[in-house]
Design a protein around this motif. Sequence first.
Motif, PDB file in Angstrom:
ATOM      1  N   ASP A 153     -10.511  -0.159  -8.021  1.00 53.96           N
ATOM      2  CA  ASP A 153      -9.414  -1.045  -7.610  1.00 53.96           C
ATOM      3  C   ASP A 153      -8.856  -0.665  -6.238  1.00 53.96           C
ATOM      4  O   ASP A 153      -8.351  -1.530  -5.511  1.00 53.96           O
ATOM      5  CB  ASP A 153      -8.288  -0.997  -8.647  1.00 53.96           C
ATOM      6  N   ALA A 154      -8.968   0.610  -5.887  1.00 52.53           N
ATOM      7  CA  ALA A 154      -8.413   1.073  -4.610  1.00 52.53           C
ATOM      8  C   ALA A 154      -9.142   0.464  -3.416  1.00 52.53           C
ATOM      9  O   ALA A 154      -8.575   0.364  -2.320  1.00 52.53           O
ATOM     10  CB  ALA A 154      -8.472   2.597  -4.535  1.00 52.53           C
ATOM     11  N   TYR A 155     -10.400   0.046  -3.616  1.00 53.12           N
ATOM     12  CA  TYR A 155     -11.140  -0.591  -2.522  1.00 53.12           C
ATOM     13  C   TYR A 155     -10.400  -1.822  -1.993  1.00 53.12           C
ATOM     14  O   TYR A 155     -10.463  -2.136  -0.804  1.00 53.12           O
ATOM     15  CB  TYR A 155     -12.532  -1.029  -2.992  1.00 53.12           C
ATOM     16  N   HIS A 156      -9.702  -2.533  -2.870  1.00 51.70           N
ATOM     17  CA  HIS A 156      -9.064  -3.788  -2.474  1.00 51.70           C
ATOM     18  C   HIS A 156      -7.958  -3.574  -1.439  1.00 51.70           C
ATOM     19  O   HIS A 156      -7.633  -4.484  -0.687  1.00 51.70           O
ATOM     20  CB  HIS A 156      -8.522  -4.494  -3.707  1.00 51.70           C
ATOM     21  N   PHE A 157      -7.394  -2.380  -1.419  1.00 48.31           N
ATOM     22  CA  PHE A 157      -6.372  -2.084  -0.416  1.00 48.31           C
ATOM     23  C   PHE A 157      -7.001  -2.018   0.981  1.00 48.31           C
ATOM     24  O   PHE A 157      -6.358  -2.366   1.969  1.00 48.31           O
ATOM     25  CB  PHE A 157      -5.655  -0.783  -0.756  1.00 48.31           C
ATOM     26  N   SER A 158      -8.240  -1.567   1.049  1.00 52.83           N
ATOM     27  CA  SER A 158      -8.952  -1.574   2.329  1.00 52.83           C
ATOM     28  C   SER A 158      -9.168  -3.005   2.799  1.00 52.83           C
ATOM     29  O   SER A 158      -9.063  -3.314   3.993  1.00 52.83           O
ATOM     30  CB  SER A 158     -10.299  -0.858   2.189  1.00 52.83           C
ATOM     31  N   ALA A 214      -9.711   4.060   8.700  1.00 53.45           N
ATOM     32  CA  ALA A 214      -8.620   3.332   8.047  1.00 53.45           C
ATOM     33  C   ALA A 214      -9.011   2.909   6.640  1.00 53.45           C
ATOM     34  O   ALA A 214      -8.226   3.048   5.690  1.00 53.45           O
ATOM     35  CB  ALA A 214      -8.245   2.103   8.878  1.00 53.45           C
ATOM     36  N   ALA A 215     -10.241   2.424   6.480  1.00 54.34           N
ATOM     37  CA  ALA A 215     -10.702   1.978   5.166  1.00 54.34           C
ATOM     38  C   ALA A 215     -10.704   3.127   4.159  1.00 54.34           C
ATOM     39  O   ALA A 215     -10.250   2.982   3.016  1.00 54.34           O
ATOM     40  CB  ALA A 215     -12.102   1.375   5.287  1.00 54.34           C
ATOM     41  N   ILE A 216     -11.208   4.270   4.575  1.00 55.40           N
ATOM     42  CA  ILE A 216     -11.293   5.423   3.680  1.00 55.40           C
ATOM     43  C   ILE A 216      -9.910   5.943   3.323  1.00 55.40           C
ATOM     44  O   ILE A 216      -9.603   6.214   2.150  1.00 55.40           O
ATOM     45  CB  ILE A 216     -12.133   6.538   4.332  1.00 55.40           C
ATOM     46  N   MET A 217      -9.043   6.084   4.330  1.00 54.02           N
ATOM     47  CA  MET A 217      -7.726   6.658   4.093  1.00 54.02           C
ATOM     48  C   MET A 217      -6.843   5.743   3.240  1.00 54.02           C
ATOM     49  O   MET A 217      -6.091   6.208   2.379  1.00 54.02           O
ATOM     50  CB  MET A 217      -7.048   6.968   5.430  1.00 54.02           C
ATOM     51  N   ILE A 218      -6.941   4.438   3.457  1.00 54.77           N
ATOM     52  CA  ILE A 218      -6.149   3.505   2.653  1.00 54.77           C
ATOM     53  C   ILE A 218      -6.621   3.539   1.199  1.00 54.77           C
ATOM     54  O   ILE A 218      -5.811   3.513   0.264  1.00 54.77           O
ATOM     55  CB  ILE A 218      -6.244   2.083   3.243  1.00 54.77           C
ATOM     56  N   LYS A 219      -7.927   3.607   1.018  1.00 51.43           N
ATOM     57  CA  LYS A 219      -8.470   3.708  -0.343  1.00 51.43           C
ATOM     58  C   LYS A 219      -7.990   4.994  -1.020  1.00 51.43           C
ATOM     59  O   LYS A 219      -7.549   4.984  -2.176  1.00 51.43           O
ATOM     60  CB  LYS A 219      -9.995   3.669  -0.302  1.00 51.43           C
ATOM     61  N   GLU A 220      -8.068   6.112  -0.309  1.00 48.83           N
ATOM     62  CA  GLU A 220      -7.632   7.394  -0.872  1.00 48.83           C
ATOM     63  C   GLU A 220      -6.133   7.383  -1.172  1.00 48.83           C
ATOM     64  O   GLU A 220      -5.688   7.927  -2.182  1.00 48.83           O
ATOM     65  CB  GLU A 220      -7.980   8.527   0.091  1.00 48.83           C
ATOM     66  N   TRP A 221      -5.340   6.745  -0.295  1.00 47.96           N
ATOM     67  CA  TRP A 221      -3.903   6.658  -0.520  1.00 47.96           C
ATOM     68  C   TRP A 221      -3.588   5.856  -1.779  1.00 47.96           C
ATOM     69  O   TRP A 221      -2.718   6.232  -2.578  1.00 47.96           O
ATOM     70  CB  TRP A 221      -3.246   5.997   0.693  1.00 47.96           C
ATOM     71  N   ALA A 222      -4.310   4.755  -1.989  1.00 50.43           N
ATOM     72  CA  ALA A 222      -4.087   3.936  -3.183  1.00 50.43           C
ATOM     73  C   ALA A 222      -4.440   4.708  -4.460  1.00 50.43           C
ATOM     74  O   ALA A 222      -3.787   4.533  -5.495  1.00 50.43           O
ATOM     75  CB  ALA A 222      -4.915   2.655  -3.099  1.00 50.43           C
ATOM     76  N   LYS A 280     -10.383  13.523   8.910  1.00 54.55           N
ATOM     77  CA  LYS A 280      -9.453  12.383   8.846  1.00 54.55           C
ATOM     78  C   LYS A 280      -8.015  12.866   8.713  1.00 54.55           C
ATOM     79  O   LYS A 280      -7.747  13.800   7.952  1.00 54.55           O
ATOM     80  CB  LYS A 280      -9.801  11.484   7.653  1.00 54.55           C
ATOM     81  N   PRO A 281      -7.020  12.249   9.380  1.00 49.20           N
ATOM     82  CA  PRO A 281      -7.148  11.166  10.378  1.00 49.20           C
ATOM     83  C   PRO A 281      -7.256  11.687  11.802  1.00 49.20           C
ATOM     84  O   PRO A 281      -7.278  10.910  12.746  1.00 49.20           O
ATOM     85  CB  PRO A 281      -5.830  10.405  10.202  1.00 49.20           C
ATOM     86  N   TRP A 282      -7.298  13.030  11.933  1.00 49.24           N
ATOM     87  CA  TRP A 282      -7.287  13.622  13.274  1.00 49.24           C
ATOM     88  C   TRP A 282      -8.551  13.306  14.076  1.00 49.24           C
ATOM     89  O   TRP A 282      -8.556  13.428  15.307  1.00 49.24           O
ATOM     90  CB  TRP A 282      -7.091  15.137  13.170  1.00 49.24           C
ATOM     91  N   ASN A 283      -9.617  12.894  13.361  1.00 48.04           N
ATOM     92  CA  ASN A 283     -10.839  12.520  14.075  1.00 48.04           C
ATOM     93  C   ASN A 283     -10.573  11.374  15.048  1.00 48.04           C
ATOM     94  O   ASN A 283     -11.158  11.319  16.135  1.00 48.04           O
ATOM     95  CB  ASN A 283     -11.937  12.137  13.080  1.00 48.04           C
TER      96      ASN A 283
END
Length: 516
Positions: free
Chosen positions: A178-183, A160-168, A282-285
């Motif tokens: 800055d994308a880290y903050h979304f995690s 979740a942390a990685i995917m939210i960061k990548e999405w941001a 990710k995210p199928w893992n």
Amino acid sequence: MFEGQPKGLFALALANTGERFGYYTMIAVFALFLRANFGLSPGVAGTIYSSFLMFVYFFPLIGGIMADKFGFGRMVTTGIIIMFAGYLLLSVPLGGNTTALVVMLGALLLIGFGTGLFKGNLQVMVGNLYDDPKYADKRDAGFSIFYMAINIGALYAPTAAIMIKEWAEKSLGYSSNDAYHFSFAVACASLILSIAIYYIFRGTFKHTEGGKKAEAKAAAVSTEPELSKEETKQRIIALCLVFAVVIFFWMAFHQNGLSLTYFADEFTAKSSEGVQAMAFDKPWNLLTLTMLIIIVYACFSLFQGKTAKTKGISAVVIIAAILVILWRYGAFSGQAEVSAPIFQQFNPFYVVALTPFSMALFGSLSAKGKEPSAPRKIAYGMIVAAAAFALMAIFSYGLPMPETVLDADGNPVGKHVADVTPNLLMGVYLILTFGELLLSPMGISFVSKVAPPKYKGMMMGGWFVATAIGNQLVLVGGLLWGAVPLWVVWSVFLGVCLVAAIFMFVMMKRLEAVAK
């Protein structure tokens, strides 16, 4: 496995699952965030990381003392509110300047204090469920289930942390830092879920919350005799001896967020192929790992089920889960990117998947009168942890020293210098999980059983203080990183685990005497 447990256990476990999901979403990327956003060296980042972990586990002592006076339930609710404020503050992207650093440190202090009020007191409430003689013999199993629920939250957090960061980054156009903050913001949402679960099902455990009315009701069903001053002293000394040992376990174990993450980032292959790669895709893992967990539990239900209907449903679930995995494998490209934080999914996955085996093993031994005592399980856990770092030392021998280079913005980052198979860290986390299952839930159960009734909150806080000291010592991994060969780094943790295990065996008679 779940039969005969008090209903309040599942409500408290689910409330804790939500909070742990948010916490581990943050932890999965926090060490990397410190280096990337503020340009910190591995040692300084490790010091901040370990200090935060220390405060998270030190404040339960204060929370426990307050709960002994004001009630456990009140402190749990207050803790969630304070944690929410901390995570909300951490979610605001302020850049990498001094102001941002000060705000971040303030947010960490709030999260640490809030967790201190919440975490230990919730676990005391779990222990209080088993003061009722009807559930007394289910205590160890209950804490194993509770611990498993914690790790369900932790299992999904790294992805979740990685995917939210990548999405941001990709969808919202935020910079990598800055994308880290979304995690971090995910923790806010998870706390809302946690407090909702707590109050919706509060009726199943309200009698464990403390306070004058709850204490009177609990005293009515408790058969535990009042302890003399000497018995109280002996129990407290025994608990302190256990606390001294677990310091070194957590010092070694929580390298998963620091030096082992550095190793994943700088020395582990960045791609994976074949069946192994399904654990990183990710995210199928998450679907794959969830299906594996379902298969494990359905198999236990199949063999332990008491009716034909139960066995039939279990068989159908197993077949369906296998078909889902086969479908995913057929649609899989065969290769997946491997990112450093994703390795932190394996420990909670192993905890959830292995808990039924652990409970079945010790249940069988208990039926034969051969189950090891809680202190002995803790000692075995230290030996198993030592074996994990021995494996790291062996396979790290001959690898080059870590190299630090500057990125385009002049920030120090680790340079990728090797392509070690991901199997190494996957195997090490498996071994560490065996050690954790022997030590952590059994240790918490031991504290809840042995702690003098008047000092339950304080003694559970003492368990977390020991964890806090161990977490502060996690910084050793950051300080050693790049200063000595890798095999020496892992050998240090191998050594402290073995010394702690020896100490535990030396004190075993004294510890087992109070555990009876």
